[in-house]
Scaffold this motif. Structure first.
Motif, PDB file in Angstrom:
ATOM      1  N   LEU A 107      49.878  40.906  28.993  1.00 30.96           N
ATOM      2  CA  LEU A 107      48.760  39.969  29.160  1.00 30.96           C
ATOM      3  C   LEU A 107      48.071  40.182  30.507  1.00 30.96           C
ATOM      4  N   ARG A 108      48.853  40.471  31.528  1.00 24.93           N
ATOM      5  CA  ARG A 108      48.299  40.727  32.859  1.00 24.93           C
ATOM      6  C   ARG A 108      47.428  41.980  32.833  1.00 24.93           C
ATOM      7  N   LEU A 109      47.950  43.047  32.260  1.00 21.32           N
ATOM      8  CA  LEU A 109      47.220  44.314  32.217  1.00 21.32           C
ATOM      9  C   LEU A 109      45.986  44.226  31.330  1.00 21.32           C
ATOM     10  N   LEU A 110      46.077  43.448  30.254  1.00 24.59           N
ATOM     11  CA  LEU A 110      44.932  43.250  29.365  1.00 24.59           C
ATOM     12  C   LEU A 110      43.738  42.693  30.132  1.00 24.59           C
ATOM     13  N   ARG A 111      44.017  41.876  31.110  1.00 27.42           N
ATOM     14  CA  ARG A 111      42.953  41.263  31.904  1.00 27.42           C
ATOM     15  C   ARG A 111      42.576  42.110  33.126  1.00 27.42           C
ATOM     16  N   GLY A 112      43.339  43.161  33.360  1.00 34.38           N
ATOM     17  CA  GLY A 112      43.076  44.003  34.520  1.00 34.38           C
ATOM     18  C   GLY A 112      43.491  43.364  35.825  1.00 34.38           C
ATOM     19  N   TRP A 113      44.467  42.452  35.758  1.00 34.34           N
ATOM     20  CA  TRP A 113      44.916  41.724  36.940  1.00 34.34           C
ATOM     21  C   TRP A 113      46.072  42.437  37.627  1.00 34.34           C
ATOM     22  N   THR A 114      46.084  42.346  38.935  1.00 37.16           N
ATOM     23  CA  THR A 114      47.239  42.779  39.710  1.00 37.16           C
ATOM     24  C   THR A 114      48.268  41.643  39.676  1.00 37.16           C
ATOM     25  N   ILE A 115      49.443  41.925  40.186  1.00 37.60           N
ATOM     26  CA  ILE A 115      50.452  40.865  40.280  1.00 37.60           C
ATOM     27  C   ILE A 115      49.959  39.770  41.225  1.00 37.60           C
ATOM     28  N   ASN A 116      49.292  40.164  42.289  1.00 35.51           N
ATOM     29  CA  ASN A 116      48.739  39.173  43.227  1.00 35.51           C
ATOM     30  C   ASN A 116      47.718  38.279  42.538  1.00 35.51           C
ATOM     31  N   ARG A 117      46.846  38.880  41.731  1.00 38.37           N
ATOM     32  CA  ARG A 117      45.825  38.090  41.025  1.00 38.37           C
ATOM     33  C   ARG A 117      46.480  37.133  40.031  1.00 38.37           C
ATOM     34  N   LEU A 118      47.494  37.612  39.337  1.00 39.41           N
ATOM     35  CA  LEU A 118      48.208  36.750  38.398  1.00 39.41           C
ATOM     36  C   LEU A 118      48.800  35.548  39.129  1.00 39.41           C
ATOM     37  N   ALA A 119      49.439  35.799  40.249  1.00 41.59           N
ATOM     38  CA  ALA A 119      50.020  34.712  41.031  1.00 41.59           C
ATOM     39  C   ALA A 119      48.932  33.730  41.473  1.00 41.59           C
ATOM     40  N   TYR A 120      47.803  34.257  41.920  1.00 37.62           N
ATOM     41  CA  TYR A 120      46.689  33.408  42.351  1.00 37.62           C
ATOM     42  C   TYR A 120      46.182  32.543  41.204  1.00 37.62           C
ATOM     43  N   GLU A 121      45.929  33.169  40.051  1.00 33.75           N
ATOM     44  CA  GLU A 121      45.392  32.446  38.896  1.00 33.75           C
ATOM     45  C   GLU A 121      46.370  31.386  38.395  1.00 33.75           C
ATOM     46  N   ALA A 122      47.663  31.655  38.544  1.00 31.41           N
ATOM     47  CA  ALA A 122      48.686  30.711  38.086  1.00 31.41           C
ATOM     48  C   ALA A 122      49.060  29.706  39.167  1.00 31.41           C
ATOM     49  N   ALA A 123      48.444  29.829  40.338  1.00 32.05           N
ATOM     50  CA  ALA A 123      48.745  28.950  41.483  1.00 32.05           C
ATOM     51  C   ALA A 123      50.235  28.991  41.819  1.00 32.05           C
ATOM     52  N   LEU A 124      50.782  30.207  41.844  1.00 31.35           N
ATOM     53  CA  LEU A 124      52.197  30.415  42.144  1.00 31.35           C
ATOM     54  C   LEU A 124      52.321  31.310  43.372  1.00 31.35           C
TER      55      LEU A 124
END
Length: 101
Positions: free
Chosen positions: A10-27
């Motif tokens: 799901l992360r790669l589908l959106r082209g997100w880095t791990i940092n971006r995923l953490a940011y978007e999830a507020a984690l």
């Protein structure tokens, strides 16, 4: 189901880095990075935050590939684009769409 693999898909589908995923999830970035490094499935609260960031429910997360509603290619593309947006941009798009009706 390999939960870590599904999150990464799901992360790669959106082209997100791990940092971006953490940011978007507020984690914390360290929590998300550690989850991937250790390949340990997240606790329910963390998984819910990740699903919120992806714009999906827990049920949708666990029903990967089991779409019961038929969508057109255009609708699927809109959904992909929507899911790649930040929470702020998602709200703006929804506001625009809801005001048109």
């Amino acid at each position: 189901m390999d939960v870590i693999k599904r999150i990464d898909e799901l992360r790669l589908l959106r082209g997100w880095t791990i940092n971006r995923l953490a940011y978007e999830a507020a984690l914390p970035q360290s929590s998300v990075a550690t989850m991937f490094e250790r390949k340990t499935p997240p606790k329910l609260e963390l998984l819910q935050s990740l699903c919120d960031a992806f714009g999906i429910t827990l049920a949708q997360f666990f029903s990967a590939g089991e779409t019961s509603v038929s969508v057109t290619e255009e609708e699927n593309r809109l959904l992909e684009l929507y899911r790649s947006l930040s929470q702020k941009k998602r709200k703006a798009v929804l506001a625009i769409l809801e005001n048109d009706n």
